[in-house]
Design a protein around this motif. Sequence first.
Motif, mmCIF file in Angstrom:
data_model
loop_
_atom_site.group_PDB
_atom_site.id
_atom_site.type_symbol
_atom_site.label_atom_id
_atom_site.label_comp_id
_atom_site.label_asym_id
_atom_site.label_seq_id
_atom_site.Cartn_x
_atom_site.Cartn_y
_atom_site.Cartn_z
ATOM 1 N N SER A 40 0.812 -1.211 0.000
ATOM 2 C CA SER A 40 0.000 0.000 0.000
ATOM 3 C C SER A 40 0.848 1.265 0.000
ATOM 4 N N ASN A 41 1.820 1.328 0.887
ATOM 5 C CA ASN A 41 2.537 2.577 1.133
ATOM 6 C C ASN A 41 3.789 2.794 0.295
ATOM 7 N N HIS A 42 4.387 1.729 -0.211
ATOM 8 C CA HIS A 42 5.641 1.876 -0.948
ATOM 9 C C HIS A 42 5.525 1.579 -2.444
ATOM 10 N N PHE A 43 4.584 0.722 -2.809
ATOM 11 C CA PHE A 43 4.554 0.275 -4.203
ATOM 12 C C PHE A 43 3.308 0.694 -4.976
ATOM 13 N N SER A 44 2.173 0.786 -4.329
ATOM 14 C CA SER A 44 0.943 1.180 -5.017
ATOM 15 C C SER A 44 0.928 2.686 -5.250
ATOM 16 N N GLU A 45 0.467 3.064 -6.430
ATOM 17 C CA GLU A 45 0.376 4.490 -6.758
ATOM 18 C C GLU A 45 -0.815 5.144 -6.071
ATOM 19 N N ASP A 46 -1.893 4.379 -5.910
ATOM 20 C CA ASP A 46 -3.113 4.894 -5.298
ATOM 21 C C ASP A 46 -3.990 3.704 -4.929
ATOM 22 N N SER A 47 -5.199 3.968 -4.430
ATOM 23 C CA SER A 47 -6.090 2.879 -4.005
ATOM 24 C C SER A 47 -6.496 1.973 -5.150
ATOM 25 N N GLU A 48 -6.661 2.546 -6.331
ATOM 26 C CA GLU A 48 -7.012 1.719 -7.496
ATOM 27 C C GLU A 48 -5.881 0.743 -7.812
ATOM 28 N N ASP A 49 -4.655 1.224 -7.741
ATOM 29 C CA ASP A 49 -3.496 0.357 -7.985
ATOM 30 C C ASP A 49 -3.396 -0.697 -6.876
ATOM 31 N N ILE A 51 -5.854 -2.056 -5.086
ATOM 32 C CA ILE A 51 -6.865 -3.101 -5.269
ATOM 33 C C ILE A 51 -6.560 -3.925 -6.524
ATOM 34 N N ARG A 52 -5.974 -3.312 -7.527
ATOM 35 C CA ARG A 52 -5.557 -4.089 -8.718
ATOM 36 C C ARG A 52 -4.542 -5.141 -8.297
ATOM 37 N N ARG A 53 -3.625 -4.746 -7.455
ATOM 38 C CA ARG A 53 -2.612 -5.679 -6.978
ATOM 39 C C ARG A 53 -3.247 -6.778 -6.123
ATOM 40 N N ILE A 54 -4.104 -6.396 -5.182
ATOM 41 C CA ILE A 54 -4.765 -7.356 -4.297
ATOM 42 C C ILE A 54 -5.622 -8.331 -5.105
ATOM 43 N N SER A 55 -6.187 -7.856 -6.191
ATOM 44 C CA SER A 55 -7.042 -8.700 -7.032
ATOM 45 C C SER A 55 -6.277 -9.845 -7.685
ATOM 46 N N GLN A 56 -4.971 -9.765 -7.689
ATOM 47 C CA GLN A 56 -4.143 -10.828 -8.265
ATOM 48 C C GLN A 56 -4.035 -12.048 -7.355
ATOM 49 N N LEU A 57 -4.404 -11.871 -6.091
ATOM 50 C CA LEU A 57 -4.270 -12.968 -5.136
ATOM 51 C C LEU A 57 -5.267 -14.081 -5.412
ATOM 52 N N SER A 58 -4.828 -15.297 -5.231
ATOM 53 C CA SER A 58 -5.743 -16.436 -5.292
ATOM 54 C C SER A 58 -6.607 -16.410 -4.032
ATOM 55 N N THR A 59 -7.681 -17.161 -4.035
ATOM 56 C CA THR A 59 -8.531 -17.257 -2.850
ATOM 57 C C THR A 59 -7.721 -17.789 -1.676
ATOM 58 N N GLU A 82 -8.754 4.367 2.733
ATOM 59 C CA GLU A 82 -9.334 3.952 1.449
ATOM 60 C C GLU A 82 -8.796 2.592 1.002
ATOM 61 N N ASP A 83 -7.549 2.268 1.349
ATOM 62 C CA ASP A 83 -7.010 0.953 1.008
ATOM 63 C C ASP A 83 -7.628 -0.133 1.891
ATOM 64 N N VAL A 84 -7.836 0.177 3.162
ATOM 65 C CA VAL A 84 -8.502 -0.779 4.051
ATOM 66 C C VAL A 84 -9.924 -1.042 3.547
ATOM 67 N N GLU A 85 -10.623 0.014 3.178
ATOM 68 C CA GLU A 85 -11.990 -0.144 2.661
ATOM 69 C C GLU A 85 -12.000 -0.984 1.395
ATOM 70 N N ALA A 86 -11.063 -0.742 0.499
ATOM 71 C CA ALA A 86 -10.986 -1.519 -0.743
ATOM 72 C C ALA A 86 -10.676 -2.984 -0.443
ATOM 73 N N LEU A 87 -9.763 -3.221 0.496
ATOM 74 C CA LEU A 87 -9.418 -4.589 0.876
ATOM 75 C C LEU A 87 -10.623 -5.303 1.478
ATOM 76 N N VAL A 88 -11.316 -4.639 2.385
ATOM 77 C CA VAL A 88 -12.488 -5.240 3.031
ATOM 78 C C VAL A 88 -13.570 -5.543 1.998
ATOM 79 N N HIS A 89 -13.793 -4.646 1.069
ATOM 80 C CA HIS A 89 -14.780 -4.881 0.009
ATOM 81 C C HIS A 89 -14.381 -6.100 -0.830
#
Length: 115
Positions: A40-49, A51-59, A82-89
């Motif tokens: 979140s803090n070092h590699f993602s550009e923003d919340s959209e980035d 969640i894009r990264r998190i979306s790559q995870l397998s179940t 906003e990242d916590v909210e995106a992760l929780v969603h």
Amino acid sequence: MPRELDDKDIAILKKLAPECGDLTCSGSDHMFHSILPPVSNHFSEDSEDFIRRISQLSTEELTYLTDMIQKGEESLGCLPVEDVEALVHHIHDHISPEVATKVISAYESGNACEH
């Protein structure tokens, strides 16, 4: 006590942030002790980035992270709201509403910030 990332943690971190050259926080010069804060803090550009990264995870990987969050071994404390909210969603939609609620509770209980 901060945890040391094991091989599974490092594989997930590298999947989410392939540009991660080493496991050291550039701001503090300490080793990362969690997966999500550096993503979140070092590699993602923003919340959209993020969640894009998190979306790559397998179940399985996402379930592993939620289990670690619930145990207090994976920190959410220094993630932007906003990242916590995106992760929780994402957890709500891909694992279950119950697990999403448990992650919110863990976040609200005040996980310390541990990169």
